[in-house]
Write a protein that holds these residues in place. Structure first.
Motif, short mmCIF file in Angstrom:
data_model
loop_
_atom_site.label_atom_id
_atom_site.label_comp_id
_atom_site.label_asym_id
_atom_site.label_seq_id
_atom_site.Cartn_x
_atom_site.Cartn_y
_atom_site.Cartn_z
N THR A 215 0.83 -1.21 0.00
CA THR A 215 0.00 0.00 0.00
C THR A 215 0.86 1.25 0.00
O THR A 215 0.63 2.19 -0.77
CB THR A 215 -0.93 0.01 1.23
OG1 THR A 215 -1.72 -1.17 1.23
CG2 THR A 215 -1.84 1.22 1.20
N GLN B 283 1.49 4.05 -3.21
CA GLN B 283 1.23 5.48 -3.05
C GLN B 283 2.48 6.31 -3.33
O GLN B 283 2.40 7.42 -3.87
CB GLN B 283 0.69 5.77 -1.65
CG GLN B 283 -0.62 5.06 -1.33
CD GLN B 283 -1.61 5.09 -2.48
OE1 GLN B 283 -1.82 6.14 -3.09
NE2 GLN B 283 -2.21 3.95 -2.78
N GLY C 245 -9.15 2.42 -2.89
CA GLY C 245 -8.46 2.63 -1.63
C GLY C 245 -9.17 2.09 -0.41
O GLY C 245 -8.65 1.24 0.32
N SER D 96 -7.50 7.58 -5.14
CA SER D 96 -6.91 6.32 -4.70
C SER D 96 -5.94 6.55 -3.55
O SER D 96 -5.90 5.77 -2.58
CB SER D 96 -6.20 5.63 -5.86
OG SER D 96 -7.08 5.41 -6.94
N SER E 99 -6.37 5.08 0.27
CA SER E 99 -5.35 4.19 0.83
C SER E 99 -4.72 4.76 2.09
O SER E 99 -4.50 4.05 3.07
CB SER E 99 -4.25 3.93 -0.21
OG SER E 99 -4.79 3.33 -1.36
#
Length: 448
Positions: free
Chosen positions: A45, A49, A295, A419, A423
């Protein structure tokens, strides 16, 4: 020629998110080998990002130095990087290095960053490139993007990823009342049908298909890019009338025909008019839909489904993947550009997502856990959530495609921002504060 371009656009869309989607569906096998174990999803994750650096740079280039960035060159570069990274992943994914006295999957995380960079950057390069083709091919591209999650999911199911059975195991201690060993049910994962390395080679092959399709699309004759089919008086395609020629003129009998003007003037005439309020709503919708679908909800899918059993989890993952391209096809043949309708559909999808989130919160004892109705509801909820949100994404993409090239660039940027926000919101809740509790469907006992 039109059918060929549809196939190429679909194949091009396969390369958008196939690498990251492939990593997620392969996690049940990966975590059993890597030293980080089930902390790997948390690392993924964060890495994904961080890879949003790519879209940020592309968007800033379009904003401050318009015309300097060659879109085709960027797409060739990122697809090539994706192919090389998939091949490297197949050879080095389980290589470990010692950092600060502990083993870490350094090679896996570095290669994953480059794969994430490819997929994140595709959001602000692939879709704007499709601006060169009529709008109906944008819908076909979205079908390919949906298949980039569906196909790896189906291959993972054939591989047997995460398939398990409940087995009786003897406890190490002796039962104090009768002096006999006690027996409990435990989850035992079955061996896969083929290795993780073969799966990563398959991802590399899909990236090669996407690159080949892009090469063909980039070399299309200019006449094919402007118009790939002629409209015969009296025969109007329902897709083309809704998507291809929004500015087409009609004669006195209501039959569409193209005026004898240049393609540039047709494009300007077809450009839709939206107020500032409408544009704010459109981009807010893009932000929200991607936040919940990319997310918020994916972070808790296992928590919402696994308490209902292994079958519920695999059905929800597989059928939700099917819902994505099906929704794209539905958008192709039954387009609806009404902002009110898209807003209501987004609200409906949010309702399904809220049910999924609620069941994840109640894990390991969600509603109707021990009933077939509970399994059916959670599976259908995930299917309808994915389908409604995908339809909204496609139609918003078509609307913005008809507006301008920069509108599609900012659409991609808003998608990635949504997104990212989703997240970042879920990461501390899942990985730091441990607000969601996983359940062993073989051994969890809940009050009736």
């Amino acid at each position: 020629m039109a059918l060929l371009i549809h196939i190429l656009a679909c194949a091009f869309g396969l390369g958008s998110w196939v690498a990251v989607n492939g990593l997620w569906v392969e996690l049940p096998l990966i975590v059993t080998t890597l030293p980080e174990g089930w902390d790997v999803p948390s690392y993924l994750t964060v890495i994904i990002q961080l890879a949003n650096l790519g879209p940020v740079l592309v968007t800033l280039m379009h904003k401050w130095w318009p015309g300097r960035l060659k879109e085709t060159a960027v797409i060739y570069s990122i697809l090539s990087v994706g192919i090389v990274s998939c091949f490297l992943l197949a050879f080095f994914w389980d290589e470990m290095t010692v950092v600060a006295g502990a083993s870490h999957s350094t090679a896996f995380f570095i290669i994953t960053f480059f794969l994430s960079l490819v997929d994140c950057t595709s959001s602000v390069t692939f879709l704007p490139f499709m601006m060169k083709l009529p709008a109906k091919y944008v819908t076909t591209y979205f079908i390919g993007e949906g298949l980039s999650g569906f196909i790896p999911g189906m291959v993972a199911l054939m591989q047997g990823v995460g398939m398990a059975k409940c087995v009786n195991t003897s406890q190490a201690h002796v039962n104090l009342t009768d002096g006999e060993d006690s027996w409990v049910l435990q989850t035992q994962y079955l061996p896969s049908n083929f290795s993780t390395e073969i799966f990563f080679f398959f991802l590399a092959a899909m990236m090669c298909v996407s690159l080949a399709a892009f090469c063909a699309l980039d070399r299309l004759p200019q006449t094919c890019r402007l118009s790939t089919e002629s409209l015969v008086p009296g025969t109007v395609s329902p897709v083309c009338s809704g998507l291809d020629n929004p500015g087409a003129e009609t004669d006195g009998k209501g039959v569409q025909h193209e005026s004898n003007v240049t393609s540039e003037s047709r494009s300007l005439a077809a450009k839709p008019k939206h107020s500032l309020c409408q544009l704010t709503f459109i981009y807010s919708l893009v932000l929200w839909v991607n936040a919940v679908s990319n997310g918020l909800l994916p972070s808790v899918q296992t928590y919402s489904c696994m308490p209902y059993g292994n079958l519920a989890y695999h059905l929800s993952a597989a059928l939700a993947s099917v819902a994505n391209p099906v929704a794209c096809l539905f958008a192709m043949f039954f387009p609806n550009r009404s902002l009110v309708f898209l807003g209501m559909l987004g609200l409906l999808g949010t309702g399904f997502g809220s049910y999924n989130m609620a069941m994840a919160t109640l894990s390991p004892c969600p509603l109707l856990q021990n009933s077939e109705a509970g399994v059916a509801i959670i599976v259908l909820s995930w299917v309808f959530f994915t389908g409604t949100m995908t339809f909204v994404k496609v139609m918003v993409g078509v609307i913005l495609r008809d507006r301008s090239h920069s509108a599609l660039v900012w659409c991609g940027a808003a998608s990635q921002m949504g997104s990212l926000l989703g997240s970042v919101t879920m990461f501390p809740l899942v990985s730091v504060y441990k607000l969601f509790k996983s359940g062993d469907f073989c051994n969890t006992k809940c009050p009736i």
